[in-house]
Design a protein around this motif. Structure first.
Motif, mmCIF file in Angstrom:
data_model
loop_
_atom_site.group_PDB
_atom_site.id
_atom_site.type_symbol
_atom_site.label_atom_id
_atom_site.label_comp_id
_atom_site.label_asym_id
_atom_site.label_seq_id
_atom_site.Cartn_x
_atom_site.Cartn_y
_atom_site.Cartn_z
ATOM 1 N N GLY A 142 20.861 9.910 -9.524
ATOM 2 C CA GLY A 142 19.768 8.952 -9.460
ATOM 3 C C GLY A 142 18.458 9.459 -10.000
ATOM 4 N N LEU A 143 18.413 10.731 -10.398
ATOM 5 C CA LEU A 143 17.150 11.315 -10.861
ATOM 6 C C LEU A 143 16.601 10.580 -12.079
ATOM 7 N N HIS A 144 17.494 10.156 -12.978
ATOM 8 C CA HIS A 144 17.046 9.492 -14.202
ATOM 9 C C HIS A 144 17.533 8.042 -14.290
ATOM 10 N N SER A 145 17.780 7.447 -13.155
ATOM 11 C CA SER A 145 18.154 6.035 -13.138
ATOM 12 C C SER A 145 16.901 5.173 -13.225
ATOM 13 N N VAL A 146 16.952 4.155 -14.048
ATOM 14 C CA VAL A 146 15.809 3.257 -14.224
ATOM 15 C C VAL A 146 16.188 1.880 -13.715
ATOM 16 N N ALA A 147 15.332 1.311 -12.890
ATOM 17 C CA ALA A 147 15.593 -0.035 -12.374
ATOM 18 C C ALA A 147 15.556 -1.044 -13.514
ATOM 19 N N ALA A 148 16.299 -2.132 -13.344
ATOM 20 C CA ALA A 148 16.401 -3.131 -14.414
ATOM 21 C C ALA A 148 15.074 -3.821 -14.687
ATOM 22 N N LYS A 149 14.237 -3.966 -13.664
ATOM 23 C CA LYS A 149 12.956 -4.659 -13.814
ATOM 24 C C LYS A 149 11.812 -3.698 -13.541
ATOM 25 N N VAL A 150 10.813 -3.724 -14.433
ATOM 26 C CA VAL A 150 9.640 -2.879 -14.248
ATOM 27 C C VAL A 150 8.744 -3.499 -13.180
ATOM 28 N N CYS A 151 8.500 -2.756 -12.122
ATOM 29 C CA CYS A 151 7.621 -3.249 -11.054
ATOM 30 C C CYS A 151 7.123 -2.062 -10.244
ATOM 31 N N HIS A 152 6.081 -2.295 -9.473
ATOM 32 C CA HIS A 152 5.538 -1.251 -8.605
ATOM 33 C C HIS A 152 5.824 -1.619 -7.160
ATOM 34 N N THR A 153 6.456 -0.711 -6.436
ATOM 35 C CA THR A 153 6.826 -0.952 -5.049
ATOM 36 C C THR A 153 5.947 -0.121 -4.124
ATOM 37 N N GLU A 154 5.237 -0.778 -3.257
ATOM 38 C CA GLU A 154 4.419 -0.072 -2.267
ATOM 39 C C GLU A 154 5.311 0.478 -1.155
ATOM 40 N N ARG A 155 5.023 1.693 -0.718
ATOM 41 C CA ARG A 155 5.793 2.281 0.372
ATOM 42 C C ARG A 155 4.964 3.329 1.082
#
Length: 252
Positions: free
Chosen positions: A227-240
């Motif tokens: 998962g180190l270089h896995s990219v999500a399908a949609k570009v977005c910013h997730t607050e956490r």
């Protein structure tokens, strides 16, 4: 490099793989995650130094030709028809050499608050709780304080990268550097890519920010960090919220 070469560098877990995934949508560009050329570059510099008894037979012109040849050889099937982006965190520490080898090259420097970088790495460690990673020398011992402390050392993954970024930012070739924050890339990818295209002098391209395709599963699996270089399908910013202990997060 007939159609030019540029570089992606900066801090780990700061969007370089996401940027590469976006840029590779453009058929004129070739890019991916970090590759081997930077390592060869350092090795060849060492082998052409005084540590080699034949160094007396090597001129600076030959050194330049050999180092440039690393790129020509590795990308021989790509550069005749594409612009190359080579990714590696160490390029920020090589700006004087890159500027001489490739006068038109630019460096896209991905950065992020160091606390969130450390938090992101630790999150991966806990996600892969039954794996032991090369990132920590395949050592399963220690605590989060040991892991983060090691990463922050001057020779550690994060410490070295941060020092290299500062070296580039305050160096004589800083005009070749475009700094891109992780937050900007995730929240405003179109604006960031417009800036990148303008910086490297390329015509704009219509990117798809909702359907990214990029992964390096085999590399990550061998590293012990799936998962180190896995990219999500949609570009977005997730607050956490950070999962690091508060004192450790505050340190950075």
């Amino acid at each position: 490099m007939q159609h030019g070469i540029h570089f992606i560098s900066g801090l780990p877990r700061s969007g370089s793989t996401l940027l590469a995934a976006l840029l590779r949508q453009n058929p004129r560009f070739h890019t991916r995650m970090s590759g081997p050329v930077a390592g060869w570059f350092g090795t060849m510099l060492n082998e052409m130094s005084g540590r080699n008894e034949y160094e007396v037979f090597i001129s600076d012109a030959q050194r330049r030709a050999v180092l440039r040849g690393l790129f020509e050889g590795y990308y021989h099937d790509v550069h005749p028809h594409k612009v190359v982006f080579d990714t590696n965190r160490s390029w920020c520490s090589r700006l004087p050499a890159l500027a001489e080898l490739f006068p038109d090259a630019r460096v896209i420097c991905c950065v992020r608050h160091v606390g969130w970088i450390m938090d992101s790495i630790e999150r991966l460690v806990r996600r892969n709780r039954f794996r032991v990673s090369r990132m920590f020398n395949f050592d399963s011992g220690g605590t989060v304080y040991n892991r983060i402390g090691g990463l922050a050392e001057p020779s550690g993954l994060v410490g070295f990268s941060l020092n290299a970024v500062k070296e580039a930012y305050y160096g004589e070739q800083s005009d070749r550097l475009l700094v891109v924050t992780y937050e900007s890339l995730c929240r405003s990818p179109a604006a960031v890519l417009d800036a990148v295209y303008a910086f490297i002098g390329e015509a704009p391209f219509a990117h798809d920010f909702d359907n990214l395709v990029y992964d390096e599963a085999e590399f990550d699996d061998r590293l012990g960090m799936p998962g180190l270089h896995s990219v999500a399908a949609k570009v977005c910013h997730t607050e956490r919220q950070p999962l690091l202990p508060p004192d450790l997060f505050a340190r950075f």
